[in-house]
Design an enzyme around this catalytic site. Structure first.
Site, PDB file in Angstrom:
ATOM      1  NE  ARG A  62      -2.332   0.448   3.553  1.00 45.20           N
ATOM      2  CZ  ARG A  62      -1.383   1.113   4.646  1.00 45.20           C
ATOM      3  NH1 ARG A  62      -0.923   2.217   4.520  1.00 45.20           N
ATOM      4  NH2 ARG A  62      -1.325   0.430   5.604  1.00 45.20           N
ATOM      5  CE1 TYR A 114     -18.032  10.815 -14.612  1.00 43.69           C
ATOM      6  CE2 TYR A 114     -16.485  11.322 -12.587  1.00 43.69           C
ATOM      7  CZ  TYR A 114     -17.142  10.676 -13.233  1.00 43.69           C
ATOM      8  OH  TYR A 114     -17.491   9.251 -12.889  1.00 43.69           O
ATOM      9  CG  ASP A 187     -10.515  15.781 -14.851  1.00 38.61           C
ATOM     10  OD1 ASP A 187      -9.904  15.216 -15.640  1.00 38.61           O
ATOM     11  OD2 ASP A 187     -11.395  15.378 -14.139  1.00 38.61           O
ATOM     12  CE  LYS A 212     -13.811   7.592 -17.935  1.00 40.57           C
ATOM     13  NZ  LYS A 212     -13.419   7.801 -16.444  1.00 40.57           N
TER      14      LYS A 212
END
Length: 403
Positions: A62, A114, A187, A212
């Site tokens: 992690r 978004y 973004d 994406k």
């Protein structure tokens, strides 16, 4: 640094050494005892220490993982950044960035954004005492007027989702930074690192839904954050470890592979997107086409000054009603009716009912997200086949008694 050659359609020249960096940075065989050319998938959750508290760079997966490390180095290079961090999703990246703030702080967010970002800020972040304001940041006077002493973060998308507005990143950075210690986040999901570098234009943080275009194969959910500030990087690295929203090593491996073809994919997306946009603009069954690569786009000149090209995102209004839009979508053969974007396959969706259904209707109406607004993610198929598919679906939608 950018090439000196001229980019197609008058956009900025492409960034130098992009494909080379995508293939080689962070991938050095010498880092592995096996000298593997392809970075291996490190599935181990824990790593042997030489002595208590003395590890060789990794202690728990992690906190850091060799496969993820390769990916983060490559993304940083492509963004022209010093640092990059990978997260379990784009919204995981958004959440982690938001944890830089405290109750009472204000976030100014681009109004056309978004749907998941809108939902997170309105229904989650606001519940923790953060003040959220949605502003059309493409108009810097409105952004400047919205900034208060409590403003600590400004969040913009460019192009926006789904209306493809272009925001002047450099102008926003100037407006934001002259008002104090405010973090500007861009973004960059739609543009990808290939077409736009927000950090070079003054942004503090560049983030992606890497799901994406950056990955490009519709098989990995991931978020990315790139930045140059050592202080912000240290804080985000701490939050990444403390919150734990990290991607799996296997996903990092797949994503790393996807980056290798980012340049040639984006070039083809641009070519196909332009062809589809031009076709739609000339079609009498279409009310309006929105594509930053078209001269008809209101911020076309800004896009050419800020970007090296355009992705395959095309938004248009079909003539008629919701029924016409639904029949059009139902009759598509190559375009798949599905959410998401940026994969090699072509997708189509109705934002008002799908990706932006969680946005309040009053806000959708104000933004022009109507029942006849259709968003296309133009893929890598032969452009002639894509145009034929759109043509037959438009004719089907407007055939007598089609509804």
């Amino acid at each position: 640094m950018q090439r000196k050659d001229v980019s197609p359609h008058g956009f900025l020249p492409s960034f130098q050494h992009f494909a080379t960096q995508a293939i080689h940075v962070g991938q050095e065989p010498e880092q592995w005892t096996s000298m593997a050319v392809v970075p291996p998938i490190s599935l181990s959750t824990t790593f042997k220490q030489g002595a208590p508290g003395r590890h060789s760079g990794f202690e728990y997966s992690r906190s850091g993982n060799p496969t993820r490390n390769c990916l983060e180095k490559a993304v940083a290079a492509l963004d022209g950044a010093k640092y990059s961090l990978a997260f379990a999703s784009g919204l995981a990246a958004t959440m982690t960035i938001t944890h830089l703030l405290k109750a009472g702080d204000q976030i100014i967010c681009m109004d056309d954004v978004y749907g998941g970002t809108n939902r997170y800020f309105r229904q989650v972040a606001a519940e923790f005492g953060l003040k959220i304001s949605f502003v059309d940041c493409s108009k810097t006077k409105l952004l400047d007027a919205a900034i208060t002493p409590e403003t600590k973060l400004v969040w913009i998308e460019t192009p926006t989702n789904p209306n493809l507005k272009i925001v002047d990143i450099a102008a926003c950075a100037h407006t934001v930074h002259k008002r104090g210690d405010i973090i500007l986040v861009v973004d960059n999901t739609f543009m990808s690192a290939y077409f736009q570098r927000p950090l070079a234009l003054g942004a503090d943080i560049c983030m992606y839904s890497g799901t994406k275009y950056m990955n490009g194969h519709s098989d990995v959910v991931m978020g990315l954050v790139s930045l140059n500030s050592e202080t912000l990087h240290s804080r985000l690295r701490f939050l990444q470890n403390s919150i734990g929203a990290v991607p799996s090593p296997f996903d990092c491996y797949l994503f790393n592979r996807g980056l290798k073809t980012l340049q040639i994919r984006m070039q083809k997306h641009f070519e196909n997107g332009m062809a589809v946009a031009q076709f739609l603009e000339s079609n009498p069954l279409v009310e309006k086409v929105i594509f930053p690569g078209l001269p008809s786009h209101p911020q076309h000149e800004l896009a050419k000054r800020q970007c090296t090209g355009c992705p395959g995102m095309v938004t248009f209004y079909i003539k008629g009603t919701l029924q016409h839009a639904e029949v059009f979508l139902k009759n598509l053969k190559l375009f798949t009716l599905a959410e998401s974007l940026g994969g090699y396959e072509s997708l189509a969706e109705l934002p008002a009912i799908m990706t932006h259904a969680s946005v309040p209707k009053s806000q959708r109406d104000a933004l022009g997200i109507s029942d006849t607004l259709i968003r296309l993610s133009v893929g890598l198929e032969d452009k002639e086949d894509l145009m034929e598919d759109i043509d037959q679906a438009l004719k089907a939608a407007h055939r007598p008694n089609a509804n």
